[in-house]
Enzyme design. Structure first.
Site, PDB file in Angstrom:
ATOM      1  N   ARG A 173      27.904 -17.935 -31.394  1.00  0.00           N
ATOM      2  CA  ARG A 173      26.809 -16.976 -31.557  1.00  0.00           C
ATOM      3  C   ARG A 173      25.560 -17.649 -32.110  1.00  0.00           C
ATOM      4  O   ARG A 173      24.462 -17.173 -31.910  1.00  0.00           O
ATOM      5  CB  ARG A 173      27.219 -15.875 -32.548  1.00  0.00           C
ATOM      6  CG  ARG A 173      28.262 -14.925 -32.048  1.00  0.00           C
ATOM      7  CD  ARG A 173      28.716 -13.997 -33.179  1.00  0.00           C
ATOM      8  NE  ARG A 173      27.645 -13.197 -33.722  1.00  0.00           N
ATOM      9  CZ  ARG A 173      27.209 -12.051 -33.219  1.00  0.00           C
ATOM     10  NH1 ARG A 173      27.783 -11.562 -32.153  1.00  0.00           N
ATOM     11  NH2 ARG A 173      26.230 -11.383 -33.790  1.00  0.00           N
ATOM     12  N   ARG A 177      19.549 -26.236 -32.927  1.00  0.00           N
ATOM     13  CA  ARG A 177      18.321 -26.672 -32.261  1.00  0.00           C
ATOM     14  C   ARG A 177      17.856 -28.018 -32.776  1.00  0.00           C
ATOM     15  O   ARG A 177      18.012 -28.327 -33.954  1.00  0.00           O
ATOM     16  CB  ARG A 177      17.200 -25.653 -32.504  1.00  0.00           C
ATOM     17  CG  ARG A 177      17.542 -24.268 -31.992  1.00  0.00           C
ATOM     18  CD  ARG A 177      16.289 -23.553 -31.517  1.00  0.00           C
ATOM     19  NE  ARG A 177      16.640 -22.179 -31.163  1.00  0.00           N
ATOM     20  CZ  ARG A 177      16.582 -21.175 -32.018  1.00  0.00           C
ATOM     21  NH1 ARG A 177      16.170 -21.374 -33.267  1.00  0.00           N
ATOM     22  NH2 ARG A 177      16.917 -19.969 -31.631  1.00  0.00           N
ATOM     23  N   ARG A 249      37.215  -6.329 -39.927  1.00  0.00           N
ATOM     24  CA  ARG A 249      36.628  -6.649 -41.210  1.00  0.00           C
ATOM     25  C   ARG A 249      35.621  -5.559 -41.543  1.00  0.00           C
ATOM     26  O   ARG A 249      34.891  -5.067 -40.664  1.00  0.00           O
ATOM     27  CB  ARG A 249      35.944  -8.003 -41.060  1.00  0.00           C
ATOM     28  CG  ARG A 249      35.856  -8.841 -42.268  1.00  0.00           C
ATOM     29  CD  ARG A 249      37.132  -9.239 -42.912  1.00  0.00           C
ATOM     30  NE  ARG A 249      36.754  -9.942 -44.127  1.00  0.00           N
ATOM     31  CZ  ARG A 249      37.503 -10.052 -45.178  1.00  0.00           C
ATOM     32  NH1 ARG A 249      38.716  -9.535 -45.220  1.00  0.00           N
ATOM     33  NH2 ARG A 249      37.080 -10.708 -46.239  1.00  0.00           N
ATOM     34  N   ARG A 280      25.579 -12.542 -48.163  1.00  0.00           N
ATOM     35  CA  ARG A 280      24.135 -12.642 -47.978  1.00  0.00           C
ATOM     36  C   ARG A 280      23.433 -11.553 -48.765  1.00  0.00           C
ATOM     37  O   ARG A 280      24.050 -10.565 -49.178  1.00  0.00           O
ATOM     38  CB  ARG A 280      23.749 -12.601 -46.493  1.00  0.00           C
ATOM     39  CG  ARG A 280      24.335 -11.461 -45.700  1.00  0.00           C
ATOM     40  CD  ARG A 280      24.085 -11.633 -44.181  1.00  0.00           C
ATOM     41  NE  ARG A 280      24.788 -10.591 -43.438  1.00  0.00           N
ATOM     42  CZ  ARG A 280      24.871 -10.517 -42.125  1.00  0.00           C
ATOM     43  NH1 ARG A 280      24.303 -11.424 -41.366  1.00  0.00           N
ATOM     44  NH2 ARG A 280      25.536  -9.534 -41.527  1.00  0.00           N
ATOM     45  N   GLU A 301      25.590  -8.282 -49.757  1.00  0.00           N
ATOM     46  CA  GLU A 301      26.628  -7.905 -48.785  1.00  0.00           C
ATOM     47  C   GLU A 301      27.942  -8.604 -49.105  1.00  0.00           C
ATOM     48  O   GLU A 301      27.981  -9.822 -49.273  1.00  0.00           O
ATOM     49  CB  GLU A 301      26.152  -8.285 -47.378  1.00  0.00           C
ATOM     50  CG  GLU A 301      27.165  -7.946 -46.300  1.00  0.00           C
ATOM     51  CD  GLU A 301      26.642  -8.227 -44.894  1.00  0.00           C
ATOM     52  OE1 GLU A 301      25.434  -8.001 -44.641  1.00  0.00           O
ATOM     53  OE2 GLU A 301      27.439  -8.681 -44.067  1.00  0.00           O
ATOM     54  N   TYR A 349      33.558  -8.142 -30.438  1.00  0.00           N
ATOM     55  CA  TYR A 349      32.406  -8.425 -31.308  1.00  0.00           C
ATOM     56  C   TYR A 349      31.145  -8.326 -30.447  1.00  0.00           C
ATOM     57  O   TYR A 349      30.681  -9.287 -29.879  1.00  0.00           O
ATOM     58  CB  TYR A 349      32.582  -9.843 -31.849  1.00  0.00           C
ATOM     59  CG  TYR A 349      31.669 -10.281 -32.979  1.00  0.00           C
ATOM     60  CD1 TYR A 349      30.572  -9.536 -33.383  1.00  0.00           C
ATOM     61  CD2 TYR A 349      31.935 -11.465 -33.653  1.00  0.00           C
ATOM     62  CE1 TYR A 349      29.769  -9.969 -34.421  1.00  0.00           C
ATOM     63  CE2 TYR A 349      31.138 -11.906 -34.694  1.00  0.00           C
ATOM     64  CZ  TYR A 349      30.052 -11.153 -35.072  1.00  0.00           C
ATOM     65  OH  TYR A 349      29.246 -11.595 -36.094  1.00  0.00           O
ATOM     66  N   ASP A 351      27.093  -7.011 -29.649  1.00  0.00           N
ATOM     67  CA  ASP A 351      25.790  -6.680 -30.227  1.00  0.00           C
ATOM     68  C   ASP A 351      25.258  -5.402 -29.579  1.00  0.00           C
ATOM     69  O   ASP A 351      25.744  -4.979 -28.529  1.00  0.00           O
ATOM     70  CB  ASP A 351      24.810  -7.831 -29.984  1.00  0.00           C
ATOM     71  CG  ASP A 351      25.194  -9.064 -30.788  1.00  0.00           C
ATOM     72  OD1 ASP A 351      25.848  -8.908 -31.831  1.00  0.00           O
ATOM     73  OD2 ASP A 351      24.856 -10.183 -30.352  1.00  0.00           O
TER      74      ASP A 351
HETATM   75  N1  UDP Z   1      28.165 -18.129 -40.208  1.00  0.00           N
HETATM   76  C1  UDP Z   1      28.347 -19.048 -41.219  1.00  0.00           C
HETATM   77  N2  UDP Z   1      27.315 -19.300 -42.059  1.00  0.00           N
HETATM   78  C2  UDP Z   1      26.135 -18.667 -41.981  1.00  0.00           C
HETATM   79  C3  UDP Z   1      25.941 -17.728 -40.946  1.00  0.00           C
HETATM   80  C4  UDP Z   1      26.988 -17.455 -40.077  1.00  0.00           C
HETATM   81  O1  UDP Z   1      29.419 -19.622 -41.345  1.00  0.00           O
HETATM   82  O2  UDP Z   1      25.246 -18.942 -42.803  1.00  0.00           O
HETATM   83  C5  UDP Z   1      29.304 -17.861 -39.283  1.00  0.00           C
HETATM   84  C6  UDP Z   1      30.200 -16.745 -39.840  1.00  0.00           C
HETATM   85  O3  UDP Z   1      31.529 -17.011 -39.474  1.00  0.00           O
HETATM   86  C7  UDP Z   1      29.663 -15.532 -39.124  1.00  0.00           C
HETATM   87  C8  UDP Z   1      29.348 -16.109 -37.752  1.00  0.00           C
HETATM   88  O4  UDP Z   1      28.840 -17.429 -38.036  1.00  0.00           O
HETATM   89  O5  UDP Z   1      30.615 -14.498 -39.064  1.00  0.00           O
HETATM   90  C9  UDP Z   1      28.350 -15.315 -36.934  1.00  0.00           C
HETATM   91  O6  UDP Z   1      27.159 -15.173 -37.662  1.00  0.00           O
HETATM   92  P1  UDP Z   1      26.114 -13.995 -37.374  1.00  0.00           P
HETATM   93  O7  UDP Z   1      24.931 -14.251 -38.216  1.00  0.00           O
HETATM   94  O8  UDP Z   1      25.936 -13.883 -35.907  1.00  0.00           O
HETATM   95  O9  UDP Z   1      26.914 -12.739 -37.923  1.00  0.00           O
HETATM   96  P2  UDP Z   1      26.514 -11.189 -38.000  1.00  0.00           P
HETATM   97  O10 UDP Z   1      25.033 -11.101 -38.209  1.00  0.00           O
HETATM   98  O11 UDP Z   1      27.014 -10.550 -36.732  1.00  0.00           O
HETATM   99  O12 UDP Z   1      27.274 -10.716 -39.209  1.00  0.00           O
END
Ligand code: UDP
Length: 385
Positions: A173, A177, A249, A280, A301, A349, A351
């Site tokens: 996901r 870059r 989850r 976060r 969160e 999963y 979006d």
């Molecule tokens: N992830 C991580 N560190 C980060 C951000 C994301 O390890 O700083 C991993 C984590 O397993 C997460 C996945 O990447 O569930 C997908 O991240 P995304 O930001 O897409 O999650 P969402 O916003 O759907 O919660």
């Protein structure tokens, strides 16, 4: 007119309701067990700060699909929004997704794009040919230091399990870059609705052929009164967990008001190490930079296993879940009049834009009386009216 029941007033339910309603062939009842529409996209203004709150966590709309973008823009005005995430790690604060600034700062280098690409390639674990899980995917792609700095602990906190148990697709996901672009998404169209997501769902549901009943828990005994049912709740709950409980989850928030203009200087800051238990912090006024507010609302969160009574957010898809899902799929195929739609009912999963895209296909196929085999994991439609 045929009678249609739609269970769940999130994007799946609302889009299907709207598309069916417009054909003027159906009377539609949408039920939701919560006291509001919009599911986990629900937004409302916080009384104290006036900030638009993404009550179940931040939702940033992004898609490459022009049809979906045009469609959703018909139901609400979107403001341009670029998500730029920062990451607090044991080695300092960095920019996410991993980009040239992240790489140069973490490794104390000044590489250009070509050098950075070659450098990251050299860090990747060459012994992994076909990554079988999240950890292998990360080690192959970016090597151990980046994995351990940004992904390992965050993922354990987020998913409550060893990253070796999780599908590689979760890591895919996130872009990596080799330039200084720190936009979290690659999508062509990105934005946040000016009046919130609730307004969009409300506009979708605002049609004479649609009735909405909130605080109403669905009961499959009602099926006999309807020609067709679109169900967007958890698939295991539909079958009363008869085969066992699928892993979802859940997330929850510690809500705080900051008595000043700016608490953290950014919409989302990820906490990538295990020295704090939250994943976060989101400060919601930054999702609407076109607004001004004297105070600020921020949410920490946390993630947990979904117990009975908790709201499921993320399908875990561990080996045990995959095994259970096969059993539920068999039951799904026996349900003649029910289509299982969206993230929870198809256990993927997804979006928002994917949910909308599928909901449009399902609704149009339904209206056309066509069978559709491609919408999701399950046979999504068994039209029997
Ligand atoms: N992830 C991580 N560190 C980060 C951000 C994301 O390890 O700083 C991993 C984590 O397993 C997460 C996945 O990447 O569930 C997908 O991240 P995304 O930001 O897409 O999650 P969402 O916003 O759907 O919660």
């Amino acid at each position: 007119m045929y009678n249609i029941l739609i269970v769940g007033a999130g994007f799946s339910g609302a889009v299907i309701a709207r598309e069916l309603a417009q054909s003027n062939k159906y009377n539609i009842l949408v039920v939701d067990e919560r006291n509001h529409i919009a599911g986990n996209c629900y937004t409302q203004r916080d009384n104290e700060t006036g900030v638009m709150e993404h009550v179940y966590g931040p939702h940033i709309f992004n898609t490459n699909n022009q049809n979906v973008w045009n469609y959703i823009n018909r139901y609400g005005e979107f403001m341009p929004y670029t998500n730029k995430v920062k990451a607090v790690t044991k080695s300092g604060i960095f920019s996410l997704p991993i980009n040239l600034l992240t790489i140069n700062q973490l490794f104390k280098k000044s590489l250009n794009p070509q050098e950075a690409e070659a450098f990251i390639l050299s860090l990747g674990d060459k012994s992994i040919i076909e990554p079988k899980n999240f950890e292998e995917q990360a080690l192959k792609l970016v090597g151990r230091l980046i994995y351990e700095t940004f992904f390992k602990d965050y993922t354990i906190k987020q998913w409550g399990c060893d990253p070796k148990e999780l599908p590689a697709s979760i890591l895919k996901r996130l872009p990596i870059r080799f330039n200084y672009d720190d936009n979290y998404y690659n999508s062509k169209y990105q934005g946040i609705p000016k009046a919130g997501y609730t307004q969009i769902i409300s506009n979708l549901l605002d049609h004479p052929n649609i009735n909405v009943k909130l605080n109403t828990k669905y009961n499959s005994d009602w099926n006999k009164n309807y020609n067709h049912i679109f169900y967007s709740g958890p698939v295991d709950a539909y079958f009363n967990f008869s085969k066992g409980k699928l892993g979802y989850r859940s997330i929850y928030f510690e809500r705080n008001i900051f008595d000043g203009i700016d608490f953290q200087g950014n919409a989302v800051i990820n906490y990538c190490s295990n020295d704090v238990s939250f994943t976060r912090i989101h400060e919601h006024k930054h999702f609407a930079p076109w607004e001004e507010h004297a105070k600020s609302l921020y949410l920490k969160e946390f993630s947990k296993e979904t117990g009975f009574g908790d709201i499921p957010f993320y399908p875990k898809n561990l080996a045990y879940d995959k095994h259970l899902l096969l059993k539920y799929k068999k039951l799904v195929h026996m349900e003649e009049k029910v289509s299982f739609v969206g993230r929870l009912a198809t256990y993927r999963y997804m979006d928002m834009h994917q949910v909308i895209e599928e909901a449009l296909i399902i609704a149009h196929n339904f209206v056309d009386y066509k069978k559709n085999e491609q919408c999701g994991n399950f046979r999504s439609l068994s039209i029997n009216i």
